[in-house]
Design a protein around this motif. Structure first.
Motif, PDB file in Angstrom:
ATOM      1  N   LEU A  14       0.829  -1.288  -0.076  1.00 38.77           N
ATOM      2  CA  LEU A  14       0.142  -0.005  -0.116  1.00 38.77           C
ATOM      3  C   LEU A  14       1.057   0.947  -0.069  1.00 38.77           C
ATOM      4  O   LEU A  14       1.761   1.561   0.771  1.00 38.77           O
ATOM      5  CB  LEU A  14      -1.057  -0.090   1.138  1.00 38.77           C
ATOM      6  N   CYS A  32     -10.937  -1.171   5.483  1.00 41.54           N
ATOM      7  CA  CYS A  32     -10.084  -2.195   6.198  1.00 41.54           C
ATOM      8  C   CYS A  32     -10.668  -2.968   7.252  1.00 41.54           C
ATOM      9  O   CYS A  32     -10.319  -4.319   7.281  1.00 41.54           O
ATOM     10  CB  CYS A  32      -8.565  -1.262   6.962  1.00 41.54           C
ATOM     11  N   LYS A  35     -11.812  -5.928   5.166  1.00 44.67           N
ATOM     12  CA  LYS A  35     -10.873  -6.598   4.240  1.00 44.67           C
ATOM     13  C   LYS A  35     -10.921  -8.061   4.121  1.00 44.67           C
ATOM     14  O   LYS A  35     -10.562  -8.737   2.953  1.00 44.67           O
ATOM     15  CB  LYS A  35      -9.325  -6.186   4.533  1.00 44.67           C
ATOM     16  N   ALA A  48      -6.814  -0.792  10.286  1.00 46.66           N
ATOM     17  CA  ALA A  48      -5.284  -0.293  10.485  1.00 46.66           C
ATOM     18  C   ALA A  48      -4.787   0.934   9.822  1.00 46.66           C
ATOM     19  O   ALA A  48      -3.627   1.058   9.568  1.00 46.66           O
ATOM     20  CB  ALA A  48      -4.469  -1.547  10.025  1.00 46.66           C
ATOM     21  N   ILE A  49      -5.529   1.579   9.385  1.00 48.71           N
ATOM     22  CA  ILE A  49      -5.196   3.013   8.705  1.00 48.71           C
ATOM     23  C   ILE A  49      -6.382   4.118   9.270  1.00 48.71           C
ATOM     24  O   ILE A  49      -7.326   3.482   9.511  1.00 48.71           O
ATOM     25  CB  ILE A  49      -5.533   2.637   7.183  1.00 48.71           C
ATOM     26  N   CYS A 124      -1.415  -2.754   9.911  1.00 51.48           N
ATOM     27  CA  CYS A 124      -1.547  -2.987   8.393  1.00 51.48           C
ATOM     28  C   CYS A 124      -0.841  -4.476   7.675  1.00 51.48           C
ATOM     29  O   CYS A 124       0.374  -4.321   8.000  1.00 51.48           O
ATOM     30  CB  CYS A 124      -1.190  -1.904   7.615  1.00 51.48           C
ATOM     31  N   ILE A 125      -1.628  -5.126   6.742  1.00 55.21           N
ATOM     32  CA  ILE A 125      -0.845  -6.317   6.383  1.00 55.21           C
ATOM     33  C   ILE A 125      -0.439  -6.009   4.746  1.00 55.21           C
ATOM     34  O   ILE A 125      -0.359  -6.911   4.100  1.00 55.21           O
ATOM     35  CB  ILE A 125      -1.887  -7.416   6.568  1.00 55.21           C
ATOM     36  N   HIS A 126      -0.673  -4.806   4.582  1.00 56.59           N
ATOM     37  CA  HIS A 126      -0.541  -4.509   2.870  1.00 56.59           C
ATOM     38  C   HIS A 126      -1.105  -5.254   1.967  1.00 56.59           C
ATOM     39  O   HIS A 126      -0.690  -6.026   1.150  1.00 56.59           O
ATOM     40  CB  HIS A 126       0.948  -4.249   2.880  1.00 56.59           C
ATOM     41  N   CYS A 127      -2.278  -5.734   2.202  1.00 58.46           N
ATOM     42  CA  CYS A 127      -3.200  -6.474   1.393  1.00 58.46           C
ATOM     43  C   CYS A 127      -3.697  -5.694   0.069  1.00 58.46           C
ATOM     44  O   CYS A 127      -4.038  -5.909  -0.655  1.00 58.46           O
ATOM     45  CB  CYS A 127      -4.356  -6.866   2.012  1.00 58.46           C
ATOM     46  N   GLY A 128      -3.755  -4.204   0.498  1.00 51.74           N
ATOM     47  CA  GLY A 128      -4.313  -3.175  -0.626  1.00 51.74           C
ATOM     48  C   GLY A 128      -5.751  -3.000  -0.723  1.00 51.74           C
ATOM     49  O   GLY A 128      -6.117  -2.359  -1.824  1.00 51.74           O
ATOM     50  N   TYR A 129      -6.427  -3.609   0.245  1.00 45.97           N
ATOM     51  CA  TYR A 129      -7.973  -3.386  -0.083  1.00 45.97           C
ATOM     52  C   TYR A 129      -8.431  -2.200  -0.153  1.00 45.97           C
ATOM     53  O   TYR A 129      -9.381  -1.836  -0.990  1.00 45.97           O
ATOM     54  CB  TYR A 129      -8.698  -4.682   0.681  1.00 45.97           C
ATOM     55  N   CYS A 130      -8.027  -1.487   0.914  1.00 46.45           N
ATOM     56  CA  CYS A 130      -8.399  -0.002   0.986  1.00 46.45           C
ATOM     57  C   CYS A 130      -8.357   0.673  -0.079  1.00 46.45           C
ATOM     58  O   CYS A 130      -8.948   1.938  -0.518  1.00 46.45           O
ATOM     59  CB  CYS A 130      -7.787   0.298   2.327  1.00 46.45           C
TER      60      CYS A 130
HETATM   61  S1  SF4 Z   1      -3.407  -2.389   2.941  1.00 43.11           S
HETATM   62 FE1  SF4 Z   1      -5.002  -3.903   3.835  1.00 43.11          FE
HETATM   63  S2  SF4 Z   1      -4.454  -4.063   6.032  1.00 43.11           S
HETATM   64 FE2  SF4 Z   1      -3.327  -2.197   5.062  1.00 43.11          FE
HETATM   65  S3  SF4 Z   1      -4.566  -0.388   5.794  1.00 43.11           S
HETATM   66 FE3  SF4 Z   1      -5.244  -1.139   3.799  1.00 43.11          FE
HETATM   67  S4  SF4 Z   1      -7.039  -2.611   3.994  1.00 43.11           S
HETATM   68 FE4  SF4 Z   1      -6.020  -2.274   6.096  1.00 43.11          FE
END
Ligand code: SF4
Ligand code: SF4
Lengths: 146, 592
Positions: A14, A32, A35, A48-49, A124-130
């Motif tokens: 992210l 988030c 997610k 986490a954001i 944040c797990i850096h999944c990118g959903y947000c």
């Molecule tokens: S990248 Fe994933 S874990 Fe990180 S803030 Fe966005 S939704 Fe949340």
């Protein structure tokens, strides 16, 4: 989606594209909490954001999330190993090991670890959903060299 | 669904939390629930500025689940009209209340000393507010609290400025610097309770009944919102986009509605503001539109060359109307200075502008003298108005004490009723489009242009009979009770159509059909009307200021007979609702 080469690992993260465009809407924060496809939540407990105003909205808004440090101070102070450094930067969080001591929250110099309703943490797990929900082009999910 | 009601009593610094699943099931949330809570908690004959008054803040079932469910409804007894007070605000108030675990918050009683409240999940802190009291600038109060109280990003800071403390009957409550519970005087109710501010903060989770469906419906609403016209229009220029078209249409009240066209409209248009002054946009919590436009005001220091203070000011259509065209001010710099002044004291901009416009004309006509107004007020004179706003707060003589009680009251005392522009005691909003607008202000239960959007009907329908017009206004107002119970932003009314609403309820575990929704809207409208009548509302007494018949509108000169006939029909329909006859059934319009 990780490609490891000998020395440099390339992974998706992210990232911020243009912080000045942040309107403080918090859509990222609510995303988030949704997610995990298997257990999406409503609200912000597990977010986490965080979108904040810069001491009042007259100075604009910004977002805070884990910067994915190569040598993460939070993992260093975690007494139980709930937070472990992730290859290429950032941390892996195992909530079953988490005591809720919040040492990590104090150790993070950018305040990017948050307290959940149950006293444990959100990071944040850096999944990118947000990034799919930021309407103003502040966030993106991109490959970076670590 | 969220069903917790937090009841706070300021008289003995106590609170309790009640779970009321039936209340929220039957009345949805927002205004639906707030009407019931006010009925339970307040004597309808209460004096609005005593401990008898009760404030209800209510949020809806879609907050914080879905985007654009970003508003909170406040219900109270209005010290301006002496009747039902209702006002809605965005900012972070709704999401913070929801994330702290509450569906509604009720505030009763009166504190002996100034206090502010900090509300969290399951807990209320009563904090010493003496040091904050008598700080007239609501911006400063907000900053002090933001610096000293934790919870940035997950909290709301609602507060009053000096106008609320001085009980100006149209003082507002400001939230997140730029949003307001603006109309009908909630700020004065705070002031009378010695309540300077309320902070609500929380991090909470709710688990949807059907997670998979929830993500799907969320995405559908999000996509619809992003692609909507509202997203484009309100994000790009904001509500200020309406200045030029309404001026073109002969509908922009100018110089106390002596005209409906302003020669300087270009100068103060949304386009000009965006081009020359716009600094940034911000959003209410969980809203993708970001309609809040902040302009940069750069004020040079008088005696120090090259020194400036730079302030960010939020502007909207209603403020440009009330603080520019209505008082004949034709400069953006003047607009921003006046908004800044009004914001600092925490005044409602519409009421302030209309009161000043009336005072200016009354002075011109010799009804008032300069002994009353202290300074010379004349249309277009920014300096004079800036000073007059100081006097509304300071109230240095009888005249300003009366003007601080609203234009209806001031014209009762001094005369000039013909051009005292208030409906049901509330100062007029900025649309002189025709019959529907004015009938909407009068018949709408909060006497606001937002009750039934008459200005929009005026632009589309030109040949309705008085009866048809009233039916249409009430039908729209009924539907809007659904939106204000959810509570979604009215700018999203085309996103939240009845089918979408019904679908959005499903993953939350609630089944409600489109028809049922519409019925609820009617029921809530009727409940609110009944409460309003109990508080003393008598539709027979509705006054239509003569001025609206003198100045050409989009529909030409308005005919008093048309309004009289519409009023008669409205009185009949009110009587039917309160049980003096069978109740009419309104055909609902769910879109414009
Ligand atoms: S990248 Fe994933 S874990 Fe990180 S803030 Fe966005 S939704 Fe949340
Ligand atoms: S969604 Fe984008 S614009 Fe909104 S708060 Fe998050 S980063 Fe800022």
């Amino acid at each position: 989606m990780r490609i490891y080469t000998n020395l440099v690992s390339v992974m998706k993260r992210l990232v911020i594209k243009d912080l000045e465009k942040c309107v403080g809407c918090g859509l990222c924060m609510y995303a988030c909490s949704r997610k995990f496809a298997k257990k999406p939540e409503i609200g912000n407990s597990n977010s986490a954001i965080l979108a904040i105003s810069l001491s009042g909205f007259e100075r604009g808004a910004t977002v805070i999330f884990c910067h994915a440090c190569i040598d993460p101070p939070c993992a260093q102070v975690c007494p139980t190993g709930a937070l472990k450094p992730k290859k290429g930067g950032g941390v892996v969080y195992n909530e079953n090991l988490c005591l809720g001591c919040k040492y990590c929250m104090n150790a993070c110099p950018i305040n990017a670890i948050f307290e959940r309703e149950d006293g444990k943490i959100a990071v944040c797990i850096h999944c990118g959903y947000c990034s799919n929900y930021c309407p103003h082009g502040v966030l993106a999910y991109e490959e970076v060299e670590a | 669904m969220r069903d917790a009601v937090l009841i706070i009593d300021l008289s003995n610094y106590s609170y309790e939390i009640e779970h009321r699943p039936n209340l929220f099931e039957e009345w949805i949330g927002g205004v639906g629930v707030a009407v019931q809570l006010l009925k339970e908690q307040m004597n309808p004959k209460a004096d609005p500025l005593t401990e008898e008054n009760v404030i209800v803040f209510a949020t809806g079932p879609f907050t914080p689940a879905y985007p654009l469910a970003s508003k909170t409804v406040a219900l109270f007894k209005s010290p301006l009209t002496g009747n039902l007070g209702e006002s809605h605000a965005g900012g972070r108030t709704a999401t913070s209340i929801a994330n702290a675990g509450y569906g509604a918050i009720v505030i009763k009683g009166k504190s002996r000393k100034p206090v502010y409240l900090v509300i969290e999940n399951g807990k209320v802190h009563f904090k010493d507010g003496r040091a904050l009291w008598s700080i007239p600038d609501s911006l400063v109060v907000g900053r002090i609290l933001a610096e000293n109280e934790p919870g940035r990003g997950i909290r709301t800071v609602m507060r009053i400025g000096g106008a609320g403390e001085k009980l100006v009957r149209y003082a507002c409550v400001t939230t997140e610097t730029y949003r307001h519970f603006g109309r009908l005087g909630l700020g004065a109710v705070f002031g009378s309770k010695r309540l300077k501010a309320i902070i609500v903060r929380g991090r909470k989770k709710y688990v949807p009944a059907d997670g998979k469906k929830f993500r799907e419906v969320y995405d559908e609403i999000f996509k619809k919102a992003i692609e909507s016209d509202a997203m484009k229009k309100y994000h790009l220029l904001g509500t200020a986009a309406n200045i030029l078209p309404l001026n073109e249409l002969n509908s922009l009240p100018t110089r106390n509605l002596q005209s409906a066209r302003f020669e300087n409209a270009e100068e103060i248009s949304g386009e000009a503001l965006a081009e020359h002054n716009l600094g940034r946009r911000i959003a209410c919590s969980h809203c993708p539109i970001a309609c809040i436009h902040l302009a940069t005001l750069r004020i040079p220091y008088e005696n120090e060359p090259y020194f400036y203070k730079t302030i960010m000011i939020s502007y909207d259509y209603e403020l440009i109307y009330s603080l520019c065209s209505m008082v004949g001010v034709g400069s953006r710099d003047g607009l921003l200075r006046l908004i800044h002044k009004v914001e600092s004291y925490g005044l409602d901009a519409i009421s302030t502008g209309v009161c000043l416009a009336w005072a200016t004309e009354a002075l011109e006509k010799g009804i008032l003298s300069e002994k009353d107004t202290i300074i010379k007020l004349s249309f277009g004179d920014i300096k004079g108005y800036l000073k007059a706003i100081d006097y509304l707060y300071e109230q240095p003589n009888d005249f300003y004490r009366h003007l601080a009680m609203g234009v209806e009251h001031a014209s009762d005392v001094y005369g000039g009723k013909v051009f005292a522009l208030a409906f049901g005691g509330n100062e007029m909003p900025g649309y002189h489009t025709g019959y529907a607008a004015h009938l909407g202000y009068a018949t709408g239960l909060r006497h606001s242009h937002l009750d039934s959007a008459g200005y929009s009907i005026d632009q589309k329908e030109k040949s309705l009979t008085p009866k048809e017009l009233i039916d249409k206004l009430i039908a729209e107002e009924c539907w809007r009770q659904v939106l204000s119970s959810l509570v979604v932003c009215f700018f999203a009314r085309k996103v939240y159509t009845s089918d979408v609403i019904s679908k959005a309820f499903e993953p939350l575990g609630v089944e409600i059909s489109e028809d049922e929704l519409k019925k609820k809207g009617e029921e809530i409208y009727k409940e609110k009307l009944r409460l309003k009548v109990k508080m003393g509302f008598n539709p027979e007494n509705l006054r239509f200021p003569k001025r609206i018949f003198e100045t050409e509108s989009l529909q030409g000169k308005l005919d008093e007979k048309f309004i009289e006939e519409a009023k008669k029909y409205y009185v009949r329909s009110v009587n039917e609702v309160i049980g003096l006859g069978s109740s009419p059934h309104y055909t609902l319009i769910t879109s414009e």
